[in-house]
Write a protein that holds these residues in place. Sequence first.
Motif, PDB file in Angstrom:
ATOM      1  N   PRO A 237      -0.321   7.553  -5.446  1.00  0.00           N
ATOM      2  CA  PRO A 237      -0.693   7.391  -3.985  1.00  0.00           C
ATOM      3  C   PRO A 237      -1.703   6.389  -3.655  1.00  0.00           C
ATOM      4  O   PRO A 237      -2.754   6.332  -4.208  1.00  0.00           O
ATOM      5  CB  PRO A 237      -0.904   8.771  -3.414  1.00  0.00           C
ATOM      6  CG  PRO A 237      -0.324   9.727  -4.507  1.00  0.00           C
ATOM      7  CD  PRO A 237      -0.450   8.873  -5.776  1.00  0.00           C
ATOM      8  N   ASN A 238      -1.565   5.759  -2.276  1.00  0.00           N
ATOM      9  CA  ASN A 238      -2.390   4.855  -1.824  1.00  0.00           C
ATOM     10  C   ASN A 238      -2.623   3.416  -2.958  1.00  0.00           C
ATOM     11  O   ASN A 238      -3.722   2.860  -2.422  1.00  0.00           O
ATOM     12  CB  ASN A 238      -3.839   5.420  -1.426  1.00  0.00           C
ATOM     13  CG  ASN A 238      -3.468   6.613  -0.470  1.00  0.00           C
ATOM     14  OD1 ASN A 238      -2.770   6.405   0.500  1.00  0.00           O
ATOM     15  ND2 ASN A 238      -4.283   7.606  -0.840  1.00  0.00           N
ATOM     16  N   SER A 239      -2.061   3.277  -3.757  1.00  0.00           N
ATOM     17  CA  SER A 239      -2.088   2.180  -4.507  1.00  0.00           C
ATOM     18  C   SER A 239      -1.416   1.054  -3.990  1.00  0.00           C
ATOM     19  O   SER A 239      -0.681   0.824  -3.272  1.00  0.00           O
ATOM     20  CB  SER A 239      -1.546   2.412  -6.098  1.00  0.00           C
ATOM     21  OG  SER A 239      -0.025   2.629  -6.018  1.00  0.00           O
ATOM     22  N   THR A 240      -2.146  -0.177  -4.606  1.00  0.00           N
ATOM     23  CA  THR A 240      -1.875  -1.318  -3.935  1.00  0.00           C
ATOM     24  C   THR A 240      -1.262  -2.400  -5.060  1.00  0.00           C
ATOM     25  O   THR A 240      -1.105  -3.618  -4.729  1.00  0.00           O
ATOM     26  CB  THR A 240      -2.956  -2.137  -3.358  1.00  0.00           C
ATOM     27  OG1 THR A 240      -4.099  -2.010  -4.459  1.00  0.00           O
ATOM     28  CG2 THR A 240      -3.546  -1.165  -2.145  1.00  0.00           C
TER      29      THR A 240
ATOM     30  N   THR B 201       0.858  -1.015  -0.003  1.00  0.00           N
ATOM     31  CA  THR B 201       0.203  -0.020   0.103  1.00  0.00           C
ATOM     32  C   THR B 201       0.740   1.201   0.225  1.00  0.00           C
ATOM     33  O   THR B 201       1.673   1.600   0.921  1.00  0.00           O
ATOM     34  CB  THR B 201      -0.929   0.063   1.208  1.00  0.00           C
ATOM     35  OG1 THR B 201      -1.661  -1.223   1.298  1.00  0.00           O
ATOM     36  CG2 THR B 201      -2.003   1.432   1.200  1.00  0.00           C
TER      37      THR B 201
ATOM     38  N   LYS C 194       3.823   7.416   7.801  1.00  0.00           N
ATOM     39  CA  LYS C 194       2.671   8.192   7.896  1.00  0.00           C
ATOM     40  C   LYS C 194       2.742   9.922   7.865  1.00  0.00           C
ATOM     41  O   LYS C 194       3.499  10.297   8.627  1.00  0.00           O
ATOM     42  CB  LYS C 194       1.811   7.938   9.545  1.00  0.00           C
ATOM     43  CG  LYS C 194       1.183   6.407   9.374  1.00  0.00           C
ATOM     44  CD  LYS C 194       0.741   6.270  10.812  1.00  0.00           C
ATOM     45  CE  LYS C 194       0.281   4.916  10.933  1.00  0.00           C
ATOM     46  NZ  LYS C 194      -0.597   4.637  12.183  1.00  0.00           N
TER      47      LYS C 194
ATOM     48  N   SER D 226       5.715   2.848   1.733  1.00  0.00           N
ATOM     49  CA  SER D 226       4.316   2.298   1.856  1.00  0.00           C
ATOM     50  C   SER D 226       3.851   2.576   3.412  1.00  0.00           C
ATOM     51  O   SER D 226       4.489   3.173   4.312  1.00  0.00           O
ATOM     52  CB  SER D 226       4.442   0.829   1.795  1.00  0.00           C
ATOM     53  OG  SER D 226       5.223   0.335   2.772  1.00  0.00           O
ATOM     54  N   VAL D 227       2.877   2.268   3.567  1.00  0.00           N
ATOM     55  CA  VAL D 227       2.204   2.183   5.223  1.00  0.00           C
ATOM     56  C   VAL D 227       1.890   1.023   5.664  1.00  0.00           C
ATOM     57  O   VAL D 227       1.202   0.661   6.601  1.00  0.00           O
ATOM     58  CB  VAL D 227       1.186   3.000   5.008  1.00  0.00           C
ATOM     59  CG1 VAL D 227       1.386   4.519   4.807  1.00  0.00           C
ATOM     60  CG2 VAL D 227       0.069   2.661   4.149  1.00  0.00           C
ATOM     61  N   ASP D 228       2.647  -0.031   5.096  1.00  0.00           N
ATOM     62  CA  ASP D 228       2.592  -1.439   5.411  1.00  0.00           C
ATOM     63  C   ASP D 228       3.059  -1.643   6.883  1.00  0.00           C
ATOM     64  O   ASP D 228       3.882  -1.303   7.061  1.00  0.00           O
ATOM     65  CB  ASP D 228       2.939  -2.573   4.251  1.00  0.00           C
ATOM     66  CG  ASP D 228       2.258  -2.371   2.925  1.00  0.00           C
ATOM     67  OD1 ASP D 228       1.236  -1.982   2.960  1.00  0.00           O
ATOM     68  OD2 ASP D 228       3.054  -2.564   2.082  1.00  0.00           O
TER      69      ASP D 228
ATOM     70  N   SER E  27       2.426   4.853   0.069  1.00  0.00           N
ATOM     71  CA  SER E  27       2.232   6.346   0.938  1.00  0.00           C
ATOM     72  C   SER E  27       1.566   7.201   0.047  1.00  0.00           C
ATOM     73  O   SER E  27       1.624   7.097  -0.941  1.00  0.00           O
ATOM     74  CB  SER E  27       3.507   6.791   1.678  1.00  0.00           C
ATOM     75  OG  SER E  27       4.560   6.879   0.503  1.00  0.00           O
ATOM     76  N   ASN E  28       1.085   8.230   0.789  1.00  0.00           N
ATOM     77  CA  ASN E  28       0.717   9.471   0.253  1.00  0.00           C
ATOM     78  C   ASN E  28       1.170  10.713   0.800  1.00  0.00           C
ATOM     79  O   ASN E  28       1.000  11.197   1.958  1.00  0.00           O
ATOM     80  CB  ASN E  28      -0.898   9.587   0.507  1.00  0.00           C
ATOM     81  CG  ASN E  28      -1.539  10.753  -0.425  1.00  0.00           C
ATOM     82  OD1 ASN E  28      -0.992  11.216  -1.184  1.00  0.00           O
ATOM     83  ND2 ASN E  28      -2.767  10.655   0.009  1.00  0.00           N
TER      84      ASN E  28
END
Length: 371
Positions: free
Chosen positions: A268-271, A200, A338, A297-299, A202-203
């Motif tokens: 951004p936020n793509s998976t 996932t 984040k 990422s935010v993983d 990041s943005n």
Amino acid sequence: MMWLIILNTQVNDIGSVRWDKWSSCSKKEGDHISWTPFTQFYRVVLRGSFVANATSLSGNGGNGSITISGIPPNSSVVKAYLFWVDEDNDNASSGKFNGNNITGIKIAEDCTSCWGTARNALFYADVTPYVTGNGTYTLSNFPPLGCYFGSDGTEGATLVVIWCNNSEPVRTITIYTGDVETPASICTYSSYSWTHQNFTASNPVLEAKYSISIGNGQNFGESPAEYVYLNGYTITNTINGSTGPNGVCGNGSLWDHFTGNNPSWIAPNSTSATFSVNNVAGWDCWHPVVSVLSVSSVDPITHTCLTPISVDEKVKVINDMAIIKVSSRAFLYSVDGKLVKVLKEGENKLKLKKGLYILKENNEIRKITIN
């Protein structure tokens, strides 16, 4: 004399569609090796990234060297994988990595790259114990490839090193492997796509670093119409065996390796993110085998670094307010990826907890600490 001239032309065309059709080695019902679709080989989420480099092994008797650079100081090596391709008749391949004996594990195959062997095959070895960081690593005693029909030998190799450093943003790294021979007139497909998943982004996206390796590229004077894409963006339009040294037949090294970092290519936020190839020229036989992608990422982290934290600068704090100056719009992140704050140009006063933060300004990443 005329017979000698014709023979020389045919030998120089080994690995091309013209040679394949002349030699009657193109696919026939019942003798086609099953192609191997790309699947996830490895995944890790950590504060770090990867570096990769490659060498041809076809023009130096199965010997070569790979130089690794770009690993930051005080980083630790998490994993190191060596990938290589043989024009293969016996389902086996081995060699030496920095003087250490290694035996390849075959993980993918497809029909021969117009060389007349039983198949081309992708092998790998875990060489983590032998990789300490930046430096040059030798490869020797791999099967030597000859410039003749049916020769069993190695095209080239790619070394992928994953490193970790607590001062870095969180990134998800995925490695995908497969073996898809092009063009369709010879083997499998003229165009093919595969998708990296399980991240996932990041943005905004801080990093979208990629690497892709392709076997059997040669220069037959074809037009620059051999495409590799990431999410529709062009990585290259030429597969000519650009990774040195020159190959055994003298018209390309039989190994191409491309790497880059383009955060704007990943939303951004793509998976997911998709690699694709298209052999429009249809003249040279070549096949993608390894792709690597590192995305901020935010993983959740799956590997914890043991390295100490280093910082680029300390932020001044006045009356419990952190003073951060930037020359343009910037983004402030916590170390777990984040977004904390979008900063405006000039001086920004923020009430922040003590600790390490990541500041991105004009694609430059700085590590700052607040005491």
